[in-house]
Every structure is written in structure tokens, then in C-alpha cells.
Scaffold this motif. Structure first.
Motif, PDB file in Angstrom:
ATOM      1  N   SER A   1      66.162 -24.053   9.556  1.00  0.00           N
ATOM      2  CA  SER A   1      65.134 -25.081   9.754  1.00  0.00           C
ATOM      3  C   SER A   1      64.528 -24.981  11.148  1.00  0.00           C
ATOM      4  O   SER A   1      63.305 -25.092  11.323  1.00  0.00           O
ATOM      5  CB  SER A   1      65.734 -26.477   9.554  1.00  0.00           C
ATOM      6  OG  SER A   1      66.242 -26.622   8.246  1.00  0.00           O
ATOM      7  N   VAL A   2      65.376 -24.751  12.145  1.00  0.00           N
ATOM      8  CA  VAL A   2      64.886 -24.591  13.523  1.00  0.00           C
ATOM      9  C   VAL A   2      64.021 -23.341  13.640  1.00  0.00           C
ATOM     10  O   VAL A   2      62.969 -23.348  14.285  1.00  0.00           O
ATOM     11  CB  VAL A   2      66.075 -24.535  14.519  1.00  0.00           C
ATOM     12  CG1 VAL A   2      65.567 -24.215  15.935  1.00  0.00           C
ATOM     13  CG2 VAL A   2      66.843 -25.838  14.523  1.00  0.00           C
ATOM     14  N   ILE A   3      64.447 -22.260  12.991  1.00  0.00           N
ATOM     15  CA  ILE A   3      63.673 -21.011  13.012  1.00  0.00           C
ATOM     16  C   ILE A   3      62.292 -21.234  12.401  1.00  0.00           C
ATOM     17  O   ILE A   3      61.271 -20.788  12.952  1.00  0.00           O
ATOM     18  CB  ILE A   3      64.429 -19.900  12.251  1.00  0.00           C
ATOM     19  CG1 ILE A   3      65.693 -19.508  13.013  1.00  0.00           C
ATOM     20  CG2 ILE A   3      63.543 -18.669  12.064  1.00  0.00           C
ATOM     21  CD1 ILE A   3      66.636 -18.651  12.207  1.00  0.00           C
ATOM     22  N   LEU A   4      62.249 -21.911  11.266  1.00  0.00           N
ATOM     23  CA  LEU A   4      60.969 -22.184  10.598  1.00  0.00           C
ATOM     24  C   LEU A   4      60.067 -23.044  11.474  1.00  0.00           C
ATOM     25  O   LEU A   4      58.850 -22.843  11.517  1.00  0.00           O
ATOM     26  CB  LEU A   4      61.211 -22.862   9.249  1.00  0.00           C
ATOM     27  CG  LEU A   4      61.891 -22.006   8.173  1.00  0.00           C
ATOM     28  CD1 LEU A   4      62.200 -22.842   6.948  1.00  0.00           C
ATOM     29  CD2 LEU A   4      61.013 -20.821   7.784  1.00  0.00           C
ATOM     30  N   LEU A   5      60.664 -23.996  12.195  1.00  0.00           N
ATOM     31  CA  LEU A   5      59.895 -24.844  13.109  1.00  0.00           C
ATOM     32  C   LEU A   5      59.278 -24.007  14.227  1.00  0.00           C
ATOM     33  O   LEU A   5      58.096 -24.162  14.562  1.00  0.00           O
ATOM     34  CB  LEU A   5      60.802 -25.921  13.700  1.00  0.00           C
ATOM     35  CG  LEU A   5      60.187 -26.811  14.792  1.00  0.00           C
ATOM     36  CD1 LEU A   5      59.041 -27.641  14.227  1.00  0.00           C
ATOM     37  CD2 LEU A   5      61.245 -27.713  15.417  1.00  0.00           C
ATOM     38  N   ILE A   6      60.072 -23.098  14.799  1.00  0.00           N
ATOM     39  CA  ILE A   6      59.569 -22.242  15.880  1.00  0.00           C
ATOM     40  C   ILE A   6      58.475 -21.311  15.371  1.00  0.00           C
ATOM     41  O   ILE A   6      57.458 -21.105  16.045  1.00  0.00           O
ATOM     42  CB  ILE A   6      60.733 -21.428  16.494  1.00  0.00           C
ATOM     43  CG1 ILE A   6      61.731 -22.358  17.181  1.00  0.00           C
ATOM     44  CG2 ILE A   6      60.201 -20.394  17.494  1.00  0.00           C
ATOM     45  CD1 ILE A   6      62.999 -21.673  17.651  1.00  0.00           C
ATOM     46  N   ILE A   7      58.676 -20.761  14.171  1.00  0.00           N
ATOM     47  CA  ILE A   7      57.655 -19.879  13.579  1.00  0.00           C
ATOM     48  C   ILE A   7      56.363 -20.647  13.344  1.00  0.00           C
ATOM     49  O   ILE A   7      55.267 -20.163  13.680  1.00  0.00           O
ATOM     50  CB  ILE A   7      58.182 -19.269  12.263  1.00  0.00           C
ATOM     51  CG1 ILE A   7      59.272 -18.232  12.562  1.00  0.00           C
ATOM     52  CG2 ILE A   7      57.034 -18.622  11.465  1.00  0.00           C
ATOM     53  CD1 ILE A   7      59.984 -17.713  11.344  1.00  0.00           C
TER      54      ILE A   7
END
Length: 328
Positions: free
Chosen positions: A201-207
Motif C-alpha cells: 500500500s505504501v509502495i502504491l502511494l509513492i508510485i
């Protein structure tokens, strides 16, 4: 083959960033930068909680295999890309080349490396050791590779701020996680699936945030379909080149079948988690962050597809061989 759900989620995040950029825009009332920074720190805190110190201790014995995996991850990969630097220096393609170097300098994945080695019936303890230690080494090595060439670009960087961010957001939470592993390690292992979902979820937010800024600054306006296809070809070629070189090295060093599988599978993987996190520290203050992540996302999808096919096939072959041995 089933399409990896996380790959689909990444594509959706990019599409949402293009059509609904309001939440991640520069004037957004939602502090996505702060949320992402906190999320990064928690990712590495939980990473420290889940890190298997027992696997690291027991894995130190097979040092030749570990040297091959880490050298492939942090030396072979980057050197292949660096070899082409003279061809792109001071050209319009230098930024694209830098994004490929960023991919090449990243550490290996943890969970997927171990899963794939397990499917192929490789050396699982060695895979756990190398995947775990790779993330720690990458905190130091990846920025060193990048800063050597970022200094030669026209983009202004504050390197003291970069290392301070890496230390406070990544290294300190990791150390705290390791220190508290004795007390919270069982909790982390019990809720491993939930924590993995949090990581993604954090990765998707950063992307999402990265691509919103890149679309705002029209970074991709100069990137043609031909450039994208060339990048895809280079990413695939880079994967197979390293895969065959690590396989050749394994034969020269007379690795067992299990160790050869671990060397090839762990030595060719790149971590999307570390990539998105490191990109925040290295490129978060620029509009090119989305472009820097592009080869990594292509590589992520490709490595899952190719390695899963190879792992399944190798596992089936080994199972048949074991059956034949029983019937002899």
C-alpha cells in the motif's frame, strides 16, 4: 500464467495519477509526502522485526554462494549498465540511462526470491540469508552508485540531506526493529500477510505521488513509444544476461543444483520496495522520480513472469528425478 495482482495495482495507480492527480498534486491539502515518509519508516521497522537473525548466522557458512549473489546484485548488474555510459553521456538519453542504473543498483527482493527458490527446490536457507542481507547492504551501496553519476547531471542535489533522510527514515527504524525483534518478532511473523499488504500500500502511494508530479511537469512528454519499447527490450536483455552469467559462474565454481538455483534466482531479482523507498530519498525533490521508477516497474513484472515459469519447470523436473530415484 496468472497476472500478478500487484502489477495490476501498479498500473491502476499510474492511471489514477494521470486522470485524478488532485490528491497528489503540489497544492493538495493531504500531506502525502509526510504519509509516505512515515510509511517508509514503518516498512523498515517491520522489516527489522521480521529479519531472521538465525538464518543469517547459519547462512554464513556457504560464503562462496553469498559472494556470487551479492556481487551479481551490486557489482555485475551496475557494471553492465555503466559500460554503456559513454554512449549516452551529454545526450537526451542520459536520464533514461540513469533510470536503468538505478534499477541495476538496487538490492534483491526478499519474499519473492525465497518463494521462487522454494518452487524450484533450491537452497532455501541460503535464499533467506541473501535476500535479507541484500536489503541491508543496499542502504549503503545503492546511493553510492547513484551519487557517482547524479553529480555529473544538471540536476541539483543536496547529498547531505539525502543521507540524512536515508539514515532517519530507513536505517534507524531498521535498527529499532532489530532491537525489538525479541519482543515483537512473533507478532510480526503472525501478521506477516497484513504487513506485506501494508508494504504494498505504501509502495502504491509513492508510485501514485511520483507519477502525479511527473505528469505535472510533463516529464514523459519526451518519451516516445519507441523509447518505451527500447527500455522494455533493455530490461529483458539485462535480466537474461545476468541470469546466464550467474549460471555460468555457478558451474565454474561447481555449485550444487540447489546452490546454482539460489545464485540465479536471488542474483537476478530487484526489489520494488527498496526501489520506491530509495527513489524518495534520491529523487523525491525532483520531477523525474516517476521516470526513475519506470524501468524498475517493467523489471518487476518481467522477473515475476519469467522466474515463476522457470521455478515451476525446474521444480517439476526435480520432482520427476526424485520419483525416478525412488523407483530404481
Amino acid at each position: 500464467m496468472k497476472i500478478d495482482k500487484f502489477v495490476i495495482a501498479i498500473i491502476i495507480s499510474i492511471i489514477v495519477a494521470y486522470f485524478l492527480p488532485q490528491l497528489g498534486a503540489s497544492n493538495s491539502p493531504i500531506p502525502l509526502d509526510t504519509i509516505a515518509s512515515l510509511g517508509i519508516s514503518l516498512i523498515f521497522f517491520f522489516y527489522g522485526l521480521k529479519l531472521s537473525t538465525e538464518a543469517i548466522k547459519s547462512g554464513l557458512k556457504n560464503w562462496k554462494l553469498h559472494v556470487v549473489v551479492q556481487a551479481s546484485t551490486f557489482i555485475l548488474f551496475p557494471l553492465i549498465v555503466v559500460a554503456f555510459y559513454p554512449l549516452v553521456k551529454d545526450t537526451n538519453q542520459e536520464t533514461l540511462w540513469l533510470s536503468l542504473l538505478f534499477l541495476a543498483a538496487l538490492p534483491s527482493t526478499v519474499s519473492s526470491s525465497v518463494v521462487m527458490v522454494s518452487l524450484a527446490k533450491g537452497n532455501i536457507p541460503a535464499a533467506i540469508f541473501n535476500a535479507s542481507i541484500s536489503g541491508i547492504i543496499g542502504i549503503v551501496i545503492t546511493p553510492l552508485w547513484m551519487t557517482s553519476f547524479i553529480q555529473q547531471t544538471d540536476i541539483a542535489y543536496d547529498f547531505s540531506a539525502i543521507y540524512l533522510q536515508l539514515g532517519t527514515e530507513i536505517l534507524l527504524p531498521l535498527i529499532f526493529g532489530l532491537l525489538l525483534r525479541k519482543y515483537l518478532g512473533t507478532f510480526a511473523q503472525k501478521h506477516k500477510r497484513t504487513l506485506n499488504l501494508f508494504d504494498k500500500s505504501v509502495i502504491l502511494l509513492i508510485i501514485y505521488k511520483s507519477f502525479v508530479h511527473s505528469f505535472e511537469e510533463r516529464v514523459f512528454s519526451s518519451l516516445s513509444i519507441f523509447d518505451l519499447l527500447v527500455m522494455l527490450f533493455l530490461v529483458i536483455a539485462l535480466f537474461f544476461l545476468v541470469f546466464f552469467i550467474t549460471g555460468w559462474i555457478g558451474k565454474r565454481l561447481h555449485f550444487s543444483r540447489e546452490d546454482s538455483i539460489t545464485a540465479q534466482f536471488c542474483g537476478t531479482k530487484k526489489s520494488l520496495v527498496h526501489g520506491t523507498v530509495f527513489s524518495e530519498a534520491l529523487f523525491g525533490q525532483t520531477s523525474i522520480m516517476g521516470l526513475m521508477l519506470l524501468p524498475l516497474m517493467l523489471f518487476h513484472a518481467i522477473q515475476i513472469l519469467i522466474i515463476s515459469v522457470l521455478a515451476t519447470k525446474m521444480g517439476e523436473i526435480e520432482t520427476l528425478r526424485e520419483i525416478e530415484e525412488v523407483h530404481k
